[in-house]
Design a protein around this motif. Structure first.
Motif, PDB file in Angstrom:
ATOM      1  N   GLY A  11       0.704  -1.191  -0.028  1.00  0.00           N
ATOM      2  CA  GLY A  11      -0.042  -0.287  -0.190  1.00  0.00           C
ATOM      3  C   GLY A  11       0.701   1.145  -0.534  1.00  0.00           C
ATOM      4  N   ALA A  66      -7.115  -6.093   3.417  1.00  0.00           N
ATOM      5  CA  ALA A  66      -7.661  -4.364   2.849  1.00  0.00           C
ATOM      6  C   ALA A  66      -8.208  -3.350   4.360  1.00  0.00           C
ATOM      7  N   ASN A  67      -8.564  -3.815   4.734  1.00  0.00           N
ATOM      8  CA  ASN A  67      -8.812  -2.605   6.118  1.00  0.00           C
ATOM      9  C   ASN A  67      -7.842  -2.803   7.298  1.00  0.00           C
ATOM     10  N   ASN A  70      -5.094  -0.513   4.737  1.00  0.00           N
ATOM     11  CA  ASN A  70      -5.723   1.302   4.890  1.00  0.00           C
ATOM     12  C   ASN A  70      -5.509   1.731   6.488  1.00  0.00           C
ATOM     13  N   SER A  71      -5.774   0.829   7.503  1.00  0.00           N
ATOM     14  CA  SER A  71      -5.863   2.128   8.296  1.00  0.00           C
ATOM     15  C   SER A  71      -4.124   1.699   8.719  1.00  0.00           C
ATOM     16  N   LEU A 117      -1.793   2.161   6.746  1.00  0.00           N
ATOM     17  CA  LEU A 117      -1.173   3.561   5.704  1.00  0.00           C
ATOM     18  C   LEU A 117      -1.990   5.135   5.852  1.00  0.00           C
ATOM     19  N   GLU A 118      -3.075   5.015   6.761  1.00  0.00           N
ATOM     20  CA  GLU A 118      -3.430   6.100   7.414  1.00  0.00           C
ATOM     21  C   GLU A 118      -2.838   6.857   8.423  1.00  0.00           C
ATOM     22  N   SER A 142      -3.933   7.572   1.278  1.00  0.00           N
ATOM     23  CA  SER A 142      -2.842   6.285   1.460  1.00  0.00           C
ATOM     24  C   SER A 142      -4.318   5.374   1.326  1.00  0.00           C
ATOM     25  N   ILE A 143      -3.814   4.254   0.906  1.00  0.00           N
ATOM     26  CA  ILE A 143      -4.583   3.113   0.213  1.00  0.00           C
ATOM     27  C   ILE A 143      -3.713   2.071  -0.397  1.00  0.00           C
ATOM     28  N   LEU A 144      -3.808   0.564  -0.245  1.00  0.00           N
ATOM     29  CA  LEU A 144      -3.927  -0.085  -0.164  1.00  0.00           C
ATOM     30  C   LEU A 144      -3.728  -0.340  -1.645  1.00  0.00           C
TER      31      LEU A 144
END
Ligand code: MEV
Length: 438
Positions: free
Chosen positions: A117, A189-190, A193-194, A196-197, A223-225
């Motif tokens: 990500g 995925a979650n 993303n968490s 990365l944020e 910010s994203i996978l």
């Protein structure tokens, strides 16, 4: 259109009111409410689970749940669940699975289950300062995310690497934090993303709180996978001496069949028009397993096509060779799947599918879905290079055609019998129905 026609707060309406709103949009159709409700699940608890999976649910949209037996993968037999509406897909997968089970089965290897990500950002200060601080920024990010990663580490996952990449020669001031993750049996995925944020927030604070940098040096963009997952691939192949293909087409030697087959696959490696269709044939099998197991088929599709184009030219995901009298057909593709979390447990049929497969790890599920992909690819190219696709395709499509033409059960039986040895076409079926009705 006037703005006041826009519907406000639709999601907050009751299901009944939402159905009424749908009904108002198709006044020409009778009993819309009855039709939508007829697809509600009879068990209210299950309907609740289904409705909660999405938003503004007014009904369900059922697709056939099918199984393809006889998949021999790394010496283990599987009955593979496949959700698809395309009539020939399951028949083709089953036939190819049996064909290859009799010739040693599929050999599969999961090459990796890593995903990545990115925090995409712009940096408006001297780049040398960013590079000087790089190690300390990365250390800060590791420590800020350590509690989030802890659980994943217990399951054998976590953050594998972190890197800051300079992309400012492509877009002014553009940089990337590129993070590689191991997510074990989860799609993750979650989680990704968490993390990365959190990294993006931590980076913002790092630059803001450091007097070395001018104010506003860090401009976060997103910010994203990534669904491009070249570190999460599976390789699967079938092989046999060409003589074992002698009976595939009557009158054609196995060697000639294999040569023509390999040529057809080579065309898909060179020609984008053929490559897209060839890969669609692979995805016919893969997506059906992905949907049946509650995974995200859009993610798998995006990853597959990005991978197919990663050399700079969109190409076939599979390769076929004939060497020293041995035919080999191999598929290598990325596949970010999970066997824990998400829909895999929430959807009762997804859980059943995983149970049917012996509750596999993510790595093994990748092999099973890839086997369905290679089986469908084999069946399609075999038909294309021999009888042509339409003979089998139209035969499988015959029941649908009869339904569309309003055939009764009796008429269907007669038609299925009549067309056993005949070429099927829409016109011929329609003429046949007319003739028996007369
Ligand atoms: C149809 O769903 C898939 C095929 O077009 C694949 C192929 O051409 O290889 C038959």
């Amino acid at each position: 259109m006037e703005l006041k026609q826009l519907i406000q707060g639709f999601s907050k309406l009751s299901t009944h009111d939402k159905i009424k709103a749908v009904e108002a949009n198709i006044p020409q159709m009778d009993n819309v409410e009855g039709m939508l409700k007829s697809f509600w699940h009879s068990d209210a608890n299950i309907q609740k689970i289904l409705s909660e999976l999405s938003e503004n649910t007014v009904s369900n949209f059922p697709l056939p749940y099918n199984v393809a037996p006889n998949f021999l993968i790394n010496g283990k037999l599987y009955m593979v669940p496949m959700v698809t509406e395309e009539s020939s897909v399951v028949a083709a997968a089953s036939a190819a699975a049996r064909f290859w089970a009799e010739r040693g089965g599929f050999t599969a290897q999961t090459k990796g289950t890593q995903k990545s990500g990115q925090v995409h950002f712009r940096f408006h200060d001297n780049v040398s300062k960013l590079l000087q601080h790089k190690q300390s920024i990365l250390e800060q990010l590791r420590s800020r995310t350590s509690s989030m990663v802890e659980n994943m580490q217990k399951r054998g996952g976590g953050i594998t690497s972190m890197e800051i990449l300079d992309r400012s020669n492509e877009i002014n001031h553009y940089y990337q934090l590129h993070v590689v993750f191991e997510t074990a049996d989860a799609m993750g995925a979650n989680f990704i993303n968490s993390v990365l944020e959190e990294c993006s927030n931590a980076m913002g604070e790092y630059f803001d709180n450091n007097d070395d940098f001018i104010k506003g040096a860090f401009e976060p963009i997103m910010s994203i996978l990534s669904n491009h997952v070249p570190g999460c691939t599976v390789e699967i192949s079938v092989q046999c001496p060409v003589e074992k293909l002698d009976h595939v087409v009557s009158g054609v030697s196995g060697a000639d069949f294999a040569k023509k087959f390999a040529l057809a696959v080579e065309i898909a490696t060179k020609d984008i028009y053929r490559a897209a269709t060839h890969n669609k044939g692979i995805m016919n099998g893969v997506d059906a397993v992905i949907i049946a197991t509650g995974n995200d088929f859009r993610a798998i599709e995006a990853g597959a096509h990005a991978y197919a184009a990663s050399s700079g030219r969109y190409s076939s995901l599979s390769k076929a060779t004939v060497s020293d009298g041995i035919f080999q057909f191999t598929l290598t593709m990325p596949m970010a799947v999970g066997t824990v979390g998400g829909l895999t447990k929430n959807h009762p049929l997804a859980a059943l599918s995983l149970a049917l497969l012996g509750n596999p790890s993510a790595g093994v599920l990748m092999q099973i879905a890839a086997a369905a992909g290679l089986a469908n690819n084999f069946a399609a190219v075999k038909s294309l290079t021999t009888s042509g696709i339409q003979a089998g395709h139209m035969r499988m499509h015959l029941p649908n055609m009869l339904t569309q033409l309003g055939a009764t059960t009796q008429e269907k039986e007669k038609a299925l019998d009549f067309f056993k040895g005949q070429t099927v076409s829409h016109q011929k079926v329609s003429e046949f129905l007319k003739s028996i009705r007369n």
